[in-house]
Design a protein around this motif. Structure first.
Motif, PDB file in Angstrom:
ATOM      1  N   THR A   1      -4.652   5.799   2.345  1.00  0.00           N
ATOM      2  CA  THR A   1      -3.221   6.146   2.181  1.00  0.00           C
ATOM      3  C   THR A   1      -2.282   6.088   3.407  1.00  0.00           C
ATOM      4  O   THR A   1      -2.746   6.265   4.387  1.00  0.00           O
ATOM      5  N   ASP A   2      -1.560   5.137   3.164  1.00  0.00           N
ATOM      6  CA  ASP A   2      -0.505   4.559   3.902  1.00  0.00           C
ATOM      7  C   ASP A   2      -1.118   4.029   5.311  1.00  0.00           C
ATOM      8  O   ASP A   2      -1.046   4.621   6.487  1.00  0.00           O
ATOM      9  N   GLU A   3      -1.888   3.012   5.280  1.00  0.00           N
ATOM     10  CA  GLU A   3      -2.299   2.244   6.166  1.00  0.00           C
ATOM     11  C   GLU A   3      -1.062   1.483   6.723  1.00  0.00           C
ATOM     12  O   GLU A   3      -0.426   0.920   6.194  1.00  0.00           O
ATOM     13  N   PRO A   4      -0.820   1.698   8.243  1.00  0.00           N
ATOM     14  CA  PRO A   4       0.398   1.149   8.587  1.00  0.00           C
ATOM     15  C   PRO A   4       0.395  -0.391   9.281  1.00  0.00           C
ATOM     16  O   PRO A   4      -0.719  -0.730   9.661  1.00  0.00           O
ATOM     17  N   PHE A   5       1.572  -0.884   9.092  1.00  0.00           N
ATOM     18  CA  PHE A   5       1.662  -2.531   9.606  1.00  0.00           C
ATOM     19  C   PHE A   5       2.966  -2.563   9.816  1.00  0.00           C
ATOM     20  O   PHE A   5       4.253  -2.269   9.179  1.00  0.00           O
ATOM     21  N   THR A   6       3.269  -3.194  10.975  1.00  0.00           N
ATOM     22  CA  THR A   6       4.639  -3.786  11.599  1.00  0.00           C
ATOM     23  C   THR A   6       4.621  -5.051  11.249  1.00  0.00           C
ATOM     24  O   THR A   6       3.775  -5.824  11.738  1.00  0.00           O
ATOM     25  N   VAL A   7       5.512  -5.378  10.459  1.00  0.00           N
ATOM     26  CA  VAL A   7       5.490  -6.986   9.919  1.00  0.00           C
ATOM     27  C   VAL A   7       5.870  -7.924  10.793  1.00  0.00           C
ATOM     28  O   VAL A   7       6.978  -7.604  11.573  1.00  0.00           O
ATOM     29  N   ALA A   8       5.119  -8.734  11.775  1.00  0.00           N
ATOM     30  CA  ALA A   8       5.278  -9.554  12.634  1.00  0.00           C
ATOM     31  C   ALA A   8       5.995 -10.846  12.175  1.00  0.00           C
ATOM     32  O   ALA A   8       7.232 -11.343  12.625  1.00  0.00           O
ATOM     33  N   SER A   9       5.777 -11.458  11.050  1.00  0.00           N
ATOM     34  CA  SER A   9       6.326 -12.701  10.400  1.00  0.00           C
ATOM     35  C   SER A   9       5.632 -12.712   8.833  1.00  0.00           C
ATOM     36  O   SER A   9       4.892 -12.151   8.414  1.00  0.00           O
ATOM     37  N   LEU A  10       6.726 -13.383   8.194  1.00  0.00           N
ATOM     38  CA  LEU A  10       6.306 -13.780   6.509  1.00  0.00           C
ATOM     39  C   LEU A  10       5.388 -14.631   6.575  1.00  0.00           C
ATOM     40  O   LEU A  10       5.345 -15.516   7.762  1.00  0.00           O
ATOM     41  N   GLY A  11       5.029 -15.060   5.555  1.00  0.00           N
ATOM     42  CA  GLY A  11       3.983 -16.293   5.453  1.00  0.00           C
ATOM     43  C   GLY A  11       2.760 -15.939   6.055  1.00  0.00           C
ATOM     44  O   GLY A  11       1.843 -17.142   6.296  1.00  0.00           O
ATOM     45  N   CYS A  12       2.159 -14.797   6.202  1.00  0.00           N
ATOM     46  CA  CYS A  12       1.052 -14.295   7.003  1.00  0.00           C
ATOM     47  C   CYS A  12       0.203 -13.278   6.069  1.00  0.00           C
ATOM     48  O   CYS A  12       0.691 -12.694   5.146  1.00  0.00           O
ATOM     49  N   LEU A  13      -1.031 -13.067   6.224  1.00  0.00           N
ATOM     50  CA  LEU A  13      -2.005 -12.142   5.966  1.00  0.00           C
ATOM     51  C   LEU A  13      -1.958 -11.008   6.665  1.00  0.00           C
ATOM     52  O   LEU A  13      -1.961 -11.076   7.915  1.00  0.00           O
ATOM     53  N   LEU A  14      -1.842  -9.739   5.953  1.00  0.00           N
ATOM     54  CA  LEU A  14      -2.216  -8.383   6.578  1.00  0.00           C
ATOM     55  C   LEU A  14      -3.476  -8.308   6.372  1.00  0.00           C
ATOM     56  O   LEU A  14      -3.633  -7.700   5.210  1.00  0.00           O
ATOM     57  N   PRO A  15      -4.232  -8.270   7.366  1.00  0.00           N
ATOM     58  CA  PRO A  15      -5.852  -7.876   7.001  1.00  0.00           C
ATOM     59  C   PRO A  15      -5.915  -6.364   7.006  1.00  0.00           C
ATOM     60  O   PRO A  15      -5.347  -5.428   7.929  1.00  0.00           O
ATOM     61  N   LEU A  16      -6.651  -6.038   5.634  1.00  0.00           N
ATOM     62  CA  LEU A  16      -6.461  -4.565   5.671  1.00  0.00           C
ATOM     63  C   LEU A  16      -7.985  -3.949   6.431  1.00  0.00           C
ATOM     64  O   LEU A  16      -8.980  -4.798   6.667  1.00  0.00           O
ATOM     65  N   GLU A  17      -8.207  -2.843   6.443  1.00  0.00           N
ATOM     66  CA  GLU A  17      -9.426  -2.135   7.069  1.00  0.00           C
ATOM     67  C   GLU A  17     -10.903  -2.412   6.233  1.00  0.00           C
ATOM     68  O   GLU A  17     -11.654  -2.470   6.623  1.00  0.00           O
ATOM     69  N   HIS A  18     -10.390  -2.324   4.842  1.00  0.00           N
ATOM     70  CA  HIS A  18     -11.495  -2.477   3.920  1.00  0.00           C
ATOM     71  C   HIS A  18     -11.055  -3.791   2.964  1.00  0.00           C
ATOM     72  O   HIS A  18      -9.879  -4.133   2.650  1.00  0.00           O
ATOM     73  N   ILE A  19     -12.117  -4.402   2.378  1.00  0.00           N
ATOM     74  CA  ILE A  19     -12.074  -5.559   1.574  1.00  0.00           C
ATOM     75  C   ILE A  19     -11.694  -5.089   0.008  1.00  0.00           C
ATOM     76  O   ILE A  19     -12.159  -4.135  -0.440  1.00  0.00           O
ATOM     77  N   ALA A  20     -11.246  -6.153  -0.629  1.00  0.00           N
ATOM     78  CA  ALA A  20     -11.109  -6.193  -2.162  1.00  0.00           C
ATOM     79  C   ALA A  20     -10.319  -5.126  -2.519  1.00  0.00           C
ATOM     80  O   ALA A  20     -10.840  -4.072  -3.336  1.00  0.00           O
ATOM     81  N   PRO A  21      -9.090  -4.841  -2.253  1.00  0.00           N
ATOM     82  CA  PRO A  21      -8.426  -3.765  -2.624  1.00  0.00           C
ATOM     83  C   PRO A  21      -7.992  -3.690  -3.787  1.00  0.00           C
ATOM     84  O   PRO A  21      -7.447  -4.925  -4.350  1.00  0.00           O
ATOM     85  N   THR A  22      -7.540  -2.454  -4.648  1.00  0.00           N
ATOM     86  CA  THR A  22      -6.977  -2.425  -5.866  1.00  0.00           C
ATOM     87  C   THR A  22      -6.218  -0.970  -5.944  1.00  0.00           C
ATOM     88  O   THR A  22      -6.277  -0.483  -4.734  1.00  0.00           O
ATOM     89  N   SER A  23      -5.632  -1.316  -6.855  1.00  0.00           N
ATOM     90  CA  SER A  23      -4.508   0.069  -7.125  1.00  0.00           C
ATOM     91  C   SER A  23      -3.534   0.078  -5.941  1.00  0.00           C
ATOM     92  O   SER A  23      -3.406   0.927  -5.223  1.00  0.00           O
ATOM     93  N   ILE A  24      -2.986  -1.088  -5.551  1.00  0.00           N
ATOM     94  CA  ILE A  24      -2.369  -1.253  -4.279  1.00  0.00           C
ATOM     95  C   ILE A  24      -0.705  -0.596  -4.487  1.00  0.00           C
ATOM     96  O   ILE A  24      -0.002  -0.911  -5.450  1.00  0.00           O
ATOM     97  N   THR A  25      -0.320  -0.120  -3.481  1.00  0.00           N
ATOM     98  CA  THR A  25       0.952   0.416  -3.347  1.00  0.00           C
ATOM     99  C   THR A  25       1.572   0.156  -2.041  1.00  0.00           C
ATOM    100  O   THR A  25       0.878   0.502  -1.048  1.00  0.00           O
ATOM    101  N   ILE A  26       2.582  -0.486  -1.873  1.00  0.00           N
ATOM    102  CA  ILE A  26       3.103  -0.706  -0.688  1.00  0.00           C
ATOM    103  C   ILE A  26       4.394  -0.160  -0.335  1.00  0.00           C
ATOM    104  O   ILE A  26       5.510  -0.307  -1.451  1.00  0.00           O
TER     105      ILE A  26
END
Length: 255
Positions: free
Chosen positions: A101-126
Motif C-alpha cells: 500500500t502506497d509505495e512512494p516514488f518521486t518522479v525524476a523524469s518521464l519515459g522511465c521505469l519505476l522499479p517496484l519492490e516486488h515483481i509482477a504487480p497486479t491490481s495496481i493503483t497509482i
C-alpha cells in the motif's frame, strides 16, 4: 552371473539418464536437478619420466604417473532456483504473495521505469499527491504501463509531471529472490542414473562421492535458443569412504 558381466567385451556407450545431487555430508537423499545435457569426468595427470642413458638412441628408462586432478563438468538445461543458486554462489529467499500500500516514488523524469519492490504487480493503483492521504488516483490509460519489474511512465503521460509525487499500491504473487555471490562454492554428492542406449538400455550408475561446484562460466539473460548453465568442479576425496579397493572419489556400476 557376475563373471559374465566382468568378461563382457561388447559395450558401446551412448548414455542418457538422470542426475541427482545433495549437499555432501548431509543426511538428505539426493534430489533430481533436472535435464543435464552433458556430464563429464576428466582426469589430469602429472607424468615424470627418466631418460634411458644406457644406449644410443635414447628412450624412457622409467615412468611414474600420478593423477593430480579430477574434474566434473555439467551443462544444465533447467535453470531452476536450486541450480541457479549453486551456479551463482547465491543465497535464496522465498517471498510469499502479498500486497503493498502506497509505495512512494518521486518522479525524476518521464519515459522511465519505476522499479517496484516486488515483481509482477497486479491490481495496481497509482495516486498523485504530496502525501499518501491527500493523493488522488490516476487512470492507467495514457499515464502508465505495468510490467514485470515495475511501472513504465511514457514521456507523453497525460496526467503526470516531472515534479509529481506518486504512490503505488499493488498485489504480487509468490516468487524467489536469488542473491548472487553471497555464499561459498557448494560441495555435493552427485549420482548419475544412466541408461545405455547403445547396449539395450542397460543401467550405468555413477556415484561421485564429493565434488565442489564452481560458479557458472556465463549466465545468458538474452540469447537466441535455449539457455543453459555450464558449471565445473573438482572431485574431492571423501574421507568417510574406507576399505581396501574402495574409491574415495567415484564409483561406476554397470551390468
Amino acid at each position: 552371473m557376475a563373471v559374465e558381466v566382468l568378461k563382457k567385451v561388447f559395450r558401446p556407450s551412448m548414455n542418457v539418464g538422470k542426475v541427482y545431487a545433495s549437499a555432501w555430508g548431509s543426511p538428505n537423499h539426493p534430489a533430481p536437478i533436472g535435464n543435464v545435457l552433458e556430464l563429464t569426468v576428466e582426469h589430469t595427470e602429472d607424468v615424470q619420466e627418466q631418460e634411458d642413458m644406457t644406449a644410443l638412441g635414447g628412450g624412457t628408462h622409467a615412468e611414474v604417473r600420478r593423477v593430480t586432478k579430477v574434474k566434473v563438468s555439467m551443462k544444465l538445461a533447467d535453470l531452476n532456483v536450486v541450480n541457479l543458486a549453486r551456479a551463482t554462489l547465491a543465497s535464496v529467499s522465498g517471498i510469499d504473495s502479498g500486497t503493498v500500500t502506497d509505495e512512494p516514488f518521486t518522479v525524476a523524469s518521464l519515459g522511465c521505469l519505476l522499479p517496484l519492490e516486488h515483481i509482477a504487480p497486479t491490481s495496481i493503483t497509482i495516486k498523485k499527491g504530496a502525501t499518501a492521504g491527500a493523493a488522488t488516483p490516476i487512470d492507467m490509460a495514457g499515464n502508465y504501463e505495468p510490467g514485470a519489474a515495475g511501472i513504465f511512465l511514457p514521456s507523453n503521460a497525460a496526467d503526470i509531471a516531472v515534479a509529481d509525487k506518486l504512490w503505488v499500491s499493488y498485489s504480487y504473487g509468490a516468487y524467489a529472490a536469488v542473491e548472487a555471490l553471497t555464499t561459498k562454492a557448494p560441495e555435493l554428492r552427485l549420482l548419475f542414473e544412466g541408461l545405455n542406449e547403445a547396449d539395450s538400455g542397460k543401467p550405468t550408475v555413477v556415484d561421485i562421492w564429493r565434488a565442489s561446484q564452481g560458479v557458472t562460466k556465463s549466465l545468458a539473460l538474452i540469447k537466441k535458443g535455449f539457455g543453459s548453465l555450464d558449471v565445473e568442479g573438482s572431485v574431492l576425496q571423501d574421507p568417510t569412504r574406507t576399505g581396501a579397493g574402495i574409491s574415495k572419489y567415484y564409483r561406476q556400476r554397470l551390468s
